[in-house]
Every structure is written in C-alpha cells, then in structure tokens.
Design an enzyme around this catalytic site. Structure first.
Site, PDB file in Angstrom:
ATOM      1  N   TRP A 263     111.942  19.425 -79.853  1.00 39.25           N
ATOM      2  CA  TRP A 263     111.196  20.431 -80.598  1.00 39.25           C
ATOM      3  C   TRP A 263     111.844  21.806 -80.501  1.00 39.25           C
ATOM      4  O   TRP A 263     111.962  22.532 -81.491  1.00 39.25           O
ATOM      5  CB  TRP A 263     109.760  20.457 -80.123  1.00 39.25           C
ATOM      6  CG  TRP A 263     108.807  21.275 -80.934  1.00 39.25           C
ATOM      7  CD1 TRP A 263     107.735  21.968 -80.465  1.00 39.25           C
ATOM      8  CD2 TRP A 263     108.799  21.477 -82.361  1.00 39.25           C
ATOM      9  NE1 TRP A 263     107.080  22.606 -81.500  1.00 39.25           N
ATOM     10  CE2 TRP A 263     107.723  22.317 -82.676  1.00 39.25           C
ATOM     11  CE3 TRP A 263     109.632  21.049 -83.393  1.00 39.25           C
ATOM     12  CZ2 TRP A 263     107.438  22.741 -83.980  1.00 39.25           C
ATOM     13  CZ3 TRP A 263     109.349  21.462 -84.701  1.00 39.25           C
ATOM     14  CH2 TRP A 263     108.264  22.292 -84.978  1.00 39.25           C
TER      15      TRP A 263
ATOM     16  N   ARG B  53     118.226  24.047 -70.016  1.00 37.52           N
ATOM     17  CA  ARG B  53     117.923  24.118 -68.577  1.00 37.52           C
ATOM     18  C   ARG B  53     119.178  23.901 -67.749  1.00 37.52           C
ATOM     19  O   ARG B  53     119.334  24.486 -66.680  1.00 37.52           O
ATOM     20  CB  ARG B  53     116.858  23.070 -68.238  1.00 37.52           C
ATOM     21  CG  ARG B  53     116.343  23.118 -66.814  1.00 37.52           C
ATOM     22  CD  ARG B  53     115.104  22.244 -66.656  1.00 37.52           C
ATOM     23  NE  ARG B  53     115.337  20.876 -67.101  1.00 37.52           N
ATOM     24  CZ  ARG B  53     115.857  19.919 -66.342  1.00 37.52           C
ATOM     25  NH1 ARG B  53     116.234  20.173 -65.102  1.00 37.52           N
ATOM     26  NH2 ARG B  53     116.022  18.700 -66.817  1.00 37.52           N
ATOM     27  N   ARG B  54     120.085  23.058 -68.245  1.00 38.85           N
ATOM     28  CA  ARG B  54     121.279  22.699 -67.478  1.00 38.85           C
ATOM     29  C   ARG B  54     122.549  23.193 -68.182  1.00 38.85           C
ATOM     30  O   ARG B  54     122.655  23.115 -69.408  1.00 38.85           O
ATOM     31  CB  ARG B  54     121.349  21.175 -67.310  1.00 38.85           C
ATOM     32  CG  ARG B  54     120.204  20.577 -66.502  1.00 38.85           C
ATOM     33  CD  ARG B  54     120.229  19.050 -66.502  1.00 38.85           C
ATOM     34  NE  ARG B  54     119.843  18.497 -67.796  1.00 38.85           N
ATOM     35  CZ  ARG B  54     120.673  17.895 -68.625  1.00 38.85           C
ATOM     36  NH1 ARG B  54     121.964  17.764 -68.303  1.00 38.85           N
ATOM     37  NH2 ARG B  54     120.250  17.405 -69.770  1.00 38.85           N
TER      38      ARG B  54
ATOM     39  N   LYS C 239     101.613  21.965 -75.856  1.00 37.11           N
ATOM     40  CA  LYS C 239     100.292  21.507 -76.309  1.00 37.11           C
ATOM     41  C   LYS C 239      99.589  20.811 -75.152  1.00 37.11           C
ATOM     42  O   LYS C 239      99.680  19.592 -74.999  1.00 37.11           O
ATOM     43  CB  LYS C 239     100.439  20.574 -77.516  1.00 37.11           C
ATOM     44  CG  LYS C 239     101.079  21.241 -78.732  1.00 37.11           C
ATOM     45  CD  LYS C 239     101.180  20.304 -79.924  1.00 37.11           C
ATOM     46  CE  LYS C 239     101.769  21.010 -81.133  1.00 37.11           C
ATOM     47  NZ  LYS C 239     101.829  20.141 -82.329  1.00 37.11           N
TER      48      LYS C 239
ATOM     49  N   GLY D  63     100.876  23.063 -84.888  1.00 27.99           N
ATOM     50  CA  GLY D  63     100.517  22.455 -86.161  1.00 27.99           C
ATOM     51  C   GLY D  63     101.104  21.062 -86.293  1.00 27.99           C
ATOM     52  O   GLY D  63     101.775  20.558 -85.385  1.00 27.99           O
TER      53      GLY D  63
ATOM     54  N   ALA E 130     109.462  17.040 -84.929  1.00 34.01           N
ATOM     55  CA  ALA E 130     110.713  17.766 -84.734  1.00 34.01           C
ATOM     56  C   ALA E 130     111.804  17.311 -85.697  1.00 34.01           C
ATOM     57  O   ALA E 130     112.498  18.145 -86.299  1.00 34.01           O
ATOM     58  CB  ALA E 130     111.177  17.608 -83.284  1.00 34.01           C
TER      59      ALA E 130
ATOM     60  N   LYS F 285      94.003  17.108 -79.702  1.00 36.38           N
ATOM     61  CA  LYS F 285      94.481  16.112 -80.677  1.00 36.38           C
ATOM     62  C   LYS F 285      95.396  15.081 -80.024  1.00 36.38           C
ATOM     63  O   LYS F 285      95.451  13.922 -80.457  1.00 36.38           O
ATOM     64  CB  LYS F 285      95.152  16.810 -81.860  1.00 36.38           C
ATOM     65  CG  LYS F 285      96.411  17.599 -81.536  1.00 36.38           C
ATOM     66  CD  LYS F 285      97.679  16.772 -81.626  1.00 36.38           C
ATOM     67  CE  LYS F 285      98.887  17.551 -81.166  1.00 36.38           C
ATOM     68  NZ  LYS F 285     100.133  16.733 -81.201  1.00 36.38           N
TER      69      LYS F 285
ATOM     70  N   VAL G 260     108.061  13.450 -72.432  1.00 37.48           N
ATOM     71  CA  VAL G 260     106.716  13.587 -71.866  1.00 37.48           C
ATOM     72  C   VAL G 260     105.660  13.172 -72.881  1.00 37.48           C
ATOM     73  O   VAL G 260     105.756  13.500 -74.067  1.00 37.48           O
ATOM     74  CB  VAL G 260     106.474  15.054 -71.434  1.00 37.48           C
ATOM     75  CG1 VAL G 260     105.026  15.270 -71.011  1.00 37.48           C
ATOM     76  CG2 VAL G 260     107.417  15.414 -70.286  1.00 37.48           C
TER      77      VAL G 260
ATOM     78  N   GLU H  12     102.320  14.264 -73.621  1.00 37.70           N
ATOM     79  CA  GLU H  12     101.449  15.376 -73.250  1.00 37.70           C
ATOM     80  C   GLU H  12      99.988  14.973 -73.106  1.00 37.70           C
ATOM     81  O   GLU H  12      99.276  15.478 -72.254  1.00 37.70           O
ATOM     82  CB  GLU H  12     101.562  16.507 -74.284  1.00 37.70           C
ATOM     83  CG  GLU H  12     102.783  17.390 -74.114  1.00 37.70           C
ATOM     84  CD  GLU H  12     102.642  18.428 -73.004  1.00 37.70           C
ATOM     85  OE1 GLU H  12     101.858  18.211 -72.060  1.00 37.70           O
ATOM     86  OE2 GLU H  12     103.340  19.448 -73.068  1.00 37.70           O
TER      87      GLU H  12
END
Length: 346
Positions: free
Chosen positions: A17, A37-38, A114, A142, A146, A198, A286, A288
C-alpha cells in the site's frame, strides 16, 4: 485550470500500500520519497525499479526517490503518509519523533493504517497525536486495493484530519487526479472506526465463503454488520452518516468481496477448516482484522457496547469457537424489528 505547485511527500513504509501510494503521487507530479525499513530493501527497489516482494509487476516511476533514511525524507516533506500495520505505528512514530527537528516543514501527517492499538484502544491519529503533539494528524482511507491504485484504475478515498484547514485542501488537490479522487471529512473518529470495523466484518464474510453458505447469507450478514458498525461508531463518538460513506460501507463492500482481500481470505480459510494459528504462522503480510477484533472487542466490553457479530468473530479467532456454532448463536438471537439509522436532516 493550472495544476497547483507540487508538494513534497514522504511515504513511510514500503509494503504494497505504501508503494502504491508513492507510485500514484509520483505520477501526479508530486515530489515523493518512499521510505523503507531496511537498507537492503531500498537498494533493491532502486536497482530493480520494482517492489518484487510486495507489489510485483508495477514499475516505479523514475521521479520516485527511494531511501531508508527517515530523517532525510522528512526534512523536506510537507506531508507524511505512514503505511504500516496498526500495531507497528507507535514504533514508527517514536522513530519519527527522534529525527524531526523543530524547524521541520511538515504540516500534515496521515495514517494509512486500519486498526486500533492493542491495550490502549487508541485510533491511529490519537496515537500519532500523543507521540507528536502539535502536528495535524489524520487518516487517508477508503475502498482501495493497492494493486489497482498502482495500475491507475479509478478509485476514491476520504481524508480526515484533526484540523481541516487550508493546507488540507491543498493536499486534497495535490493527491486527486483522473485515477484517484479524494474527499475530505471532519469526522476523523468515524473514518478510523469504519476502517477498523470493516476488516472484522470482512473476516466474517470470509467465514460465509468458507462455509459455502451462499449469497443470501453473506448479504444478510453484511447488512446487519453495517447496522452494527453504525451503532458501535455512534457509541464511540462518531457520526452515523460517515459509516455510509467510503470509509464505512464502501470499504466494507470492497474488502468483503475482493479476491485480493487478506481479511476475507483469512476468514474463508478458517470457515473451510484451517486453524488461526496455522494461517498466521510464517505470514509475510498482516491480517489487520485479526488484531483489530481483539482491540475493538476489548473497547466494546470496556464501554458496555453490544456488538454481537464482532463478539462472535472474536470468539472464533481467540476462543476457538467453530464458525458454524457462531452462526447458530447469531441466528438464534431474540427476534426483533428491523430498524435503520435515519439520515441526518440538512
């Protein structure tokens, strides 16, 4: 009409995303930096001009800068977007606090997460404001997949912030174009609770798919889920009408039906007989709704809010209840008259 002056965007988090949003912004002509991050991930993206781990098949625009240097990305940023799992948001915000200078030009900090934080039950913007006080924080959410956004297929999102000022309108214009339309909202709580709830109901929709209950069952479930979403959201201080918009109903429809939806697929596999532990083991991405179900169930318990569908999803995910037994519990509840939340009068 001429395009406004480009803004400087930092997109923090190079999963699917975050990468898709950075690609969109760069295509819009905005000065955009994608922060990984890496260091080795940043180097791979710069070399390949593709995020093969999270968004394969999408070429990164030549104008898109990629780095793992958070300080360097933020020093020139007008707007920062953070795309990370909700349970990682606090860690990222603490890192941001350590590298931001008093002279930073950053005017708006938007979360793409989210979910609620486990334990504190804080919404993303609340957590951001707690760690970075004084900065205008908000959400961008929304019904958006992605890969579709990255491919330039038409979509719409809603942006809500603590302060809806003139700069927010500039960001809205900078991000909007022929493939992505941004709406603004003054109901930050509603936008974030809708985005969180959601995912839970999308897992429940997946249960229906896995149990092969048919279209009637799934339609009934989602209709009652929307009613529950409105009731829970209002009890938590949000506006009812927000849940009929992009961050509520819109995202619920997309996430509950999309073949790409991790939450729906997760629920489908559980409905078909897989265990939660088995599905979570070794995942790179993940789900979520899994952790959010724990957080929101805890919040509802704390506030005395009745949410039967949410409670049954929680029982399946955390108390080893069988999906078929949860269905029986919902179907055998006391009969009542259907009621709808009225639309507010203008």
């Amino acid at each position: 009409m001429s395009e406004p002056r480009p803004l400087n965007f930092a997109v923090i988090g190079a999963g699917a995303w975050g990468t898709a949003m950075a690609v969109h912004l760069a295509r819009r002509g905005q000065h955009t930096t994608l922060v990984t991050r890496r260091s080795e991930h940043a180097e791979a993206l710069r070399t390949d001009r593709e995020n093969r781990d999270y968004l394969p098949g999408v070429t990164l625009p030549a104008a898109l800068t990629v780095t793992n240097e958070l300080r360097a990305a933020l020093v020139e940023a007008d707007v920062a977007l953070i795309a990370c799992p909700s349970q990682s948001l606090r860690t990222w915000c603490e890192q941001i606090r350590t590298v931001m200078h008093d002279t930073s030009r950053l005017q708006l900090f938007l979360s793409l997460a989210k979910g609620l934080e486990i334990g504190t039950h804080l919404r993303p913007s609340e957590m951001m404001a707690q760690i970075l006080p004084g900065l205008n924080c908000g959400t961008l959410t929304g019904p958006t997949n992605a890969a579709e956004v990255a491919r330039g297929l038409p979509a719409a999102m809603v942006m809500a912030a603590q302060r809806t000022d003139e700069f927010v309108s500039k960001v809205q214009a900078a991000m909007s174009g022929s493939t992505l339309r941004i709406y603004t909202s003054d109901d930050l709580a509603g936008a974030e609770y809708g985005a969180s709830l959601k995912n839970i109901y999308a897992i429940a929709a997946g249960f229906c798919d896995g149990l092969k209950l048919g279209d009637n069952s799934k339609a009934a479930l989602l209709t009652r889920a929307l009613t529950e979403m409105v009731r829970v959201g209002q009890a938590l201080g949000a506006k009812a009408e927000t849940f009929y918009g992009l961050s509520g109903f819109g995202d619920l429809v997309a996430t509950s039906h999309g073949a790409w939806s991790r939450n729906r697929e997760f629920g489908e596999k559980i409905g078909a007989g897989k265990s939660v532990a088995e599905l979570l083991a070794g995942r790179k991405t993940v789900v979520e709704g899994h952790r959010t179900a724990e957080a929101l169930h805890g919040l509802c318990q704390e506030r005395g809010i009745t949410a039967p569908i949410l409670a049954e999803v929680y029982a399946i995910l955390y108390q080893h209840k069988k999906p078929a037994d949860a269905l029986t519990s919902l179907m055998s509840r006391e009969l009542k008259r259907e009621t709808q939340t009225p639309w507010p009068k203008k």
